[in-house]
Design a protein around this motif. Sequence first.
Motif, PDB file in Angstrom:
ATOM      1  N   ARG A  65       0.814  -1.245   0.073  1.00  0.00           N
ATOM      2  CA  ARG A  65      -0.274  -0.039   0.033  1.00  0.00           C
ATOM      3  C   ARG A  65       0.821   1.148  -0.279  1.00  0.00           C
ATOM      4  NH1 ARG A  65      -1.217   3.264   4.010  1.00  0.00           N
ATOM      5  NH2 ARG A  65      -0.068   2.210   5.348  1.00  0.00           N
ATOM      6  N   GLN A  66       2.274   1.448   0.958  1.00  0.00           N
ATOM      7  CA  GLN A  66       3.191   2.855   0.969  1.00  0.00           C
ATOM      8  C   GLN A  66       3.996   2.427  -0.547  1.00  0.00           C
ATOM      9  OE1 GLN A  66       5.298   1.581   4.694  1.00  0.00           O
ATOM     10  NE2 GLN A  66       3.706   1.908   5.511  1.00  0.00           N
ATOM     11  N   ALA A  67       3.620   1.534  -0.596  1.00  0.00           N
ATOM     12  CA  ALA A  67       4.849   1.614  -2.239  1.00  0.00           C
ATOM     13  C   ALA A  67       4.864   1.408  -3.301  1.00  0.00           C
ATOM     14  CB  ALA A  67       5.567   0.223  -2.374  1.00  0.00           C
ATOM     15  N   THR A  68       2.923   1.545  -3.404  1.00  0.00           N
ATOM     16  CA  THR A  68       1.614   2.251  -4.318  1.00  0.00           C
ATOM     17  C   THR A  68       1.479   3.308  -4.539  1.00  0.00           C
ATOM     18  OG1 THR A  68       0.355   1.088  -3.299  1.00  0.00           O
ATOM     19  CG2 THR A  68       1.297  -0.477  -5.758  1.00  0.00           C
ATOM     20  N   GLY A  69       1.728   4.356  -3.215  1.00  0.00           N
ATOM     21  CA  GLY A  69       1.204   5.026  -2.529  1.00  0.00           C
ATOM     22  C   GLY A  69      -0.370   5.903  -2.571  1.00  0.00           C
ATOM     23  N   LEU A  70      -0.881   4.274  -1.815  1.00  0.00           N
ATOM     24  CA  LEU A  70      -2.360   4.126  -1.503  1.00  0.00           C
ATOM     25  C   LEU A  70      -2.336   4.737  -0.379  1.00  0.00           C
ATOM     26  CD1 LEU A  70      -3.123   0.889  -3.352  1.00  0.00           C
ATOM     27  CD2 LEU A  70      -3.759   3.052  -4.235  1.00  0.00           C
ATOM     28  N   THR A  71      -3.040   5.938  -0.005  1.00  0.00           N
ATOM     29  CA  THR A  71      -3.593   6.385   1.167  1.00  0.00           C
ATOM     30  C   THR A  71      -4.104   6.051   2.638  1.00  0.00           C
ATOM     31  OG1 THR A  71      -5.401   8.221   0.321  1.00  0.00           O
ATOM     32  CG2 THR A  71      -2.624   8.636   0.331  1.00  0.00           C
ATOM     33  N   THR A  72      -5.344   4.878   2.079  1.00  0.00           N
ATOM     34  CA  THR A  72      -6.012   4.551   2.820  1.00  0.00           C
ATOM     35  C   THR A  72      -5.393   3.127   3.726  1.00  0.00           C
ATOM     36  OG1 THR A  72      -7.725   3.434   3.009  1.00  0.00           O
ATOM     37  CG2 THR A  72      -7.183   2.693   0.965  1.00  0.00           C
ATOM     38  N   ASP A  73      -5.636   3.169   5.380  1.00  0.00           N
ATOM     39  CA  ASP A  73      -5.838   1.961   5.906  1.00  0.00           C
ATOM     40  C   ASP A  73      -6.711   0.418   5.583  1.00  0.00           C
ATOM     41  OD1 ASP A  73      -3.011   3.368   6.657  1.00  0.00           O
ATOM     42  OD2 ASP A  73      -4.475   3.975   8.650  1.00  0.00           O
ATOM     43  N   ARG A  74      -7.529   1.176   5.401  1.00  0.00           N
ATOM     44  CA  ARG A  74      -8.551  -0.456   4.744  1.00  0.00           C
ATOM     45  C   ARG A  74      -8.004  -0.821   3.871  1.00  0.00           C
ATOM     46  NH1 ARG A  74     -14.333   2.716   3.986  1.00  0.00           N
ATOM     47  NH2 ARG A  74     -14.622   0.180   3.699  1.00  0.00           N
ATOM     48  N   THR A  75      -8.056  -2.613   3.654  1.00  0.00           N
ATOM     49  CA  THR A  75      -7.411  -2.913   2.872  1.00  0.00           C
ATOM     50  C   THR A  75      -8.621  -3.185   1.806  1.00  0.00           C
ATOM     51  OG1 THR A  75      -8.442  -5.538   4.294  1.00  0.00           O
ATOM     52  CG2 THR A  75      -6.228  -4.709   4.642  1.00  0.00           C
ATOM     53  N   ASP A  76      -9.525  -3.346   2.389  1.00  0.00           N
ATOM     54  CA  ASP A  76     -10.966  -3.416   1.329  1.00  0.00           C
ATOM     55  C   ASP A  76     -10.692  -2.377  -0.147  1.00  0.00           C
ATOM     56  OD1 ASP A  76     -11.881  -1.558   3.016  1.00  0.00           O
ATOM     57  OD2 ASP A  76     -13.512  -1.681   2.242  1.00  0.00           O
ATOM     58  N   LEU A  77     -10.362  -1.418   0.489  1.00  0.00           N
ATOM     59  CA  LEU A  77     -10.625   0.168  -0.784  1.00  0.00           C
ATOM     60  C   LEU A  77      -9.081  -0.004  -1.038  1.00  0.00           C
ATOM     61  CD1 LEU A  77     -11.150   2.440   1.521  1.00  0.00           C
ATOM     62  CD2 LEU A  77     -12.586   1.416  -0.211  1.00  0.00           C
ATOM     63  N   VAL A  78      -7.957  -0.390  -0.765  1.00  0.00           N
ATOM     64  CA  VAL A  78      -7.302  -1.058  -1.155  1.00  0.00           C
ATOM     65  C   VAL A  78      -7.053  -2.114  -2.586  1.00  0.00           C
ATOM     66  CG1 VAL A  78      -4.358  -2.304  -1.296  1.00  0.00           C
ATOM     67  CG2 VAL A  78      -5.484  -0.660   1.079  1.00  0.00           C
ATOM     68  N   ARG A  79      -7.426  -3.254  -1.785  1.00  0.00           N
ATOM     69  CA  ARG A  79      -7.963  -4.378  -2.928  1.00  0.00           C
ATOM     70  C   ARG A  79      -8.950  -3.577  -3.823  1.00  0.00           C
ATOM     71  NH1 ARG A  79      -8.034  -9.501  -0.918  1.00  0.00           N
ATOM     72  NH2 ARG A  79      -7.562  -9.908   1.215  1.00  0.00           N
ATOM     73  N   ARG A  80      -9.745  -2.831  -3.936  1.00  0.00           N
ATOM     74  CA  ARG A  80     -10.109  -2.194  -5.012  1.00  0.00           C
ATOM     75  C   ARG A  80     -10.177  -1.468  -5.835  1.00  0.00           C
ATOM     76  NH1 ARG A  80     -15.365   0.762  -2.704  1.00  0.00           N
ATOM     77  NH2 ARG A  80     -15.728  -0.961  -1.394  1.00  0.00           N
ATOM     78  N   SER A  81      -9.137  -0.672  -5.259  1.00  0.00           N
ATOM     79  CA  SER A  81      -8.076   0.749  -6.032  1.00  0.00           C
ATOM     80  C   SER A  81      -6.675  -0.606  -6.607  1.00  0.00           C
ATOM     81  CB  SER A  81      -7.162   1.265  -5.109  1.00  0.00           C
ATOM     82  OG  SER A  81      -8.006   2.028  -4.171  1.00  0.00           O
ATOM     83  N   LEU A  82      -6.266  -1.331  -6.686  1.00  0.00           N
ATOM     84  CA  LEU A  82      -5.527  -2.437  -7.158  1.00  0.00           C
ATOM     85  C   LEU A  82      -6.011  -3.754  -8.721  1.00  0.00           C
ATOM     86  CD1 LEU A  82      -3.274  -3.467  -4.101  1.00  0.00           C
ATOM     87  CD2 LEU A  82      -2.401  -2.173  -5.259  1.00  0.00           C
ATOM     88  N   LYS A  83      -7.418  -3.565  -8.131  1.00  0.00           N
ATOM     89  CA  LYS A  83      -8.140  -4.253  -9.506  1.00  0.00           C
ATOM     90  C   LYS A  83      -8.190  -4.278 -10.249  1.00  0.00           C
ATOM     91  CE  LYS A  83     -12.430  -7.369  -9.817  1.00  0.00           C
ATOM     92  NZ  LYS A  83     -12.233  -7.356 -11.183  1.00  0.00           N
ATOM     93  N   ALA A  84      -8.229  -2.927 -10.800  1.00  0.00           N
ATOM     94  CA  ALA A  84      -8.536  -2.211 -11.915  1.00  0.00           C
ATOM     95  C   ALA A  84      -7.082  -2.303 -12.722  1.00  0.00           C
ATOM     96  CB  ALA A  84      -9.298  -1.237 -11.848  1.00  0.00           C
ATOM     97  N   ALA A  85      -6.056  -2.181 -11.333  1.00  0.00           N
ATOM     98  CA  ALA A  85      -4.698  -2.201 -12.757  1.00  0.00           C
ATOM     99  C   ALA A  85      -4.743  -3.688 -12.350  1.00  0.00           C
ATOM    100  CB  ALA A  85      -3.699  -1.334 -11.244  1.00  0.00           C
ATOM    101  N   HIS A  86      -4.546  -4.338 -11.940  1.00  0.00           N
ATOM    102  CA  HIS A  86      -4.222  -5.789 -12.417  1.00  0.00           C
ATOM    103  C   HIS A  86      -4.341  -6.461 -13.270  1.00  0.00           C
ATOM    104  CE1 HIS A  86      -3.451  -6.869  -7.370  1.00  0.00           C
ATOM    105  NE2 HIS A  86      -2.692  -6.130  -7.675  1.00  0.00           N
ATOM    106  N   ASP A  87      -6.543  -6.165 -13.316  1.00  0.00           N
ATOM    107  CA  ASP A  87      -6.879  -6.199 -14.412  1.00  0.00           C
ATOM    108  C   ASP A  87      -5.752  -5.908 -16.125  1.00  0.00           C
ATOM    109  OD1 ASP A  87      -8.864  -7.607 -13.033  1.00  0.00           O
ATOM    110  OD2 ASP A  87     -10.224  -6.650 -13.096  1.00  0.00           O
ATOM    111  N   GLU A  88      -5.736  -4.754 -15.639  1.00  0.00           N
ATOM    112  CA  GLU A  88      -5.394  -3.865 -17.554  1.00  0.00           C
ATOM    113  C   GLU A  88      -3.587  -4.501 -17.478  1.00  0.00           C
ATOM    114  OE1 GLU A  88      -4.557   0.033 -19.337  1.00  0.00           O
ATOM    115  OE2 GLU A  88      -4.949   0.378 -17.544  1.00  0.00           O
ATOM    116  N   LEU A  89      -2.887  -4.865 -16.153  1.00  0.00           N
ATOM    117  CA  LEU A  89      -1.867  -5.454 -16.694  1.00  0.00           C
ATOM    118  C   LEU A  89      -1.631  -6.787 -17.582  1.00  0.00           C
ATOM    119  CD1 LEU A  89       0.408  -3.810 -13.343  1.00  0.00           C
ATOM    120  CD2 LEU A  89       0.402  -3.723 -16.402  1.00  0.00           C
TER     121      LEU A  89
END
Length: 280
Positions: A167-191
Amino acid sequence: TDTLVALETLFVASGCPEDGWVHTTAYEVRELMGLSNNGENYHRLRQSLRRLYFTTVIVGRRTAVEGRGKVAWDNVGVRFFEGLRYRDMEDDGELTTLDSEATLSIRLGDQLATSIRAGISQVLDGQLLHRLEQPPARALYRTLQAHRYQEDGSLLRELQVPLTEWRQATGLTTDRTDLVRRSLKAAHDELLANQYLEEATIEGRGTKAVAFYRFSDTNTADRALVVMLRQAGVTVARATALASRYPDRVEEALRFLEHRRAKGSVRNPGGLVADFLENP
């Protein structure tokens, strides 16, 4: 970061000049960044260049002091740019934009330029960056590449990191893991869709969650070819990329280098080999 990556790429493409200057145009930089050709993006590029010019970071090396049981830090200030020359345009009095065709000159900071020449600062795959449409996907790609590169220029086939650190390495500011998962999912799908990743999963819950990545082997480079390119003067990152893209032509490029050397000195052998491979 897209701006900095574009300028690093241009610096390498011009043979890593000793004076550190990159002479280009705002149009060329914007094209490398994959942005649309409009006034708003030239305004954004102008703001980005100015921010990078005024930014300094302090890099510290941790050392133990013998006999004193203490820890010391040796610090050095690092600037992205040492020089900047550009021309402004007023867009109907609303936005100040860069003149797209005027010469844009940037002198990279000494430490940054030295790192690029030594292959420490890696140059990313510009074609893949162009294909990635969303900024989060481009940001995650840059972060993944930085973490999978090894000192010898090889690339990790798999990467596993605690989600709290990721979360810190990718610049995400939220501490909530559910929001981190949601933020990463779209990037995962495109990669995944662009075949950079073969697998991307997040396992576990809360602070024990772990992000796991398996990279596609389409960019796997033959280590022997990488070593041969390094001996010819190509930087680590670029040698890895060239060996993976043109494995059948590396030896031909090296024979061409020797042919040119037989006729006289070659000022930039690494740049000549890379140019031969990329522009047959």
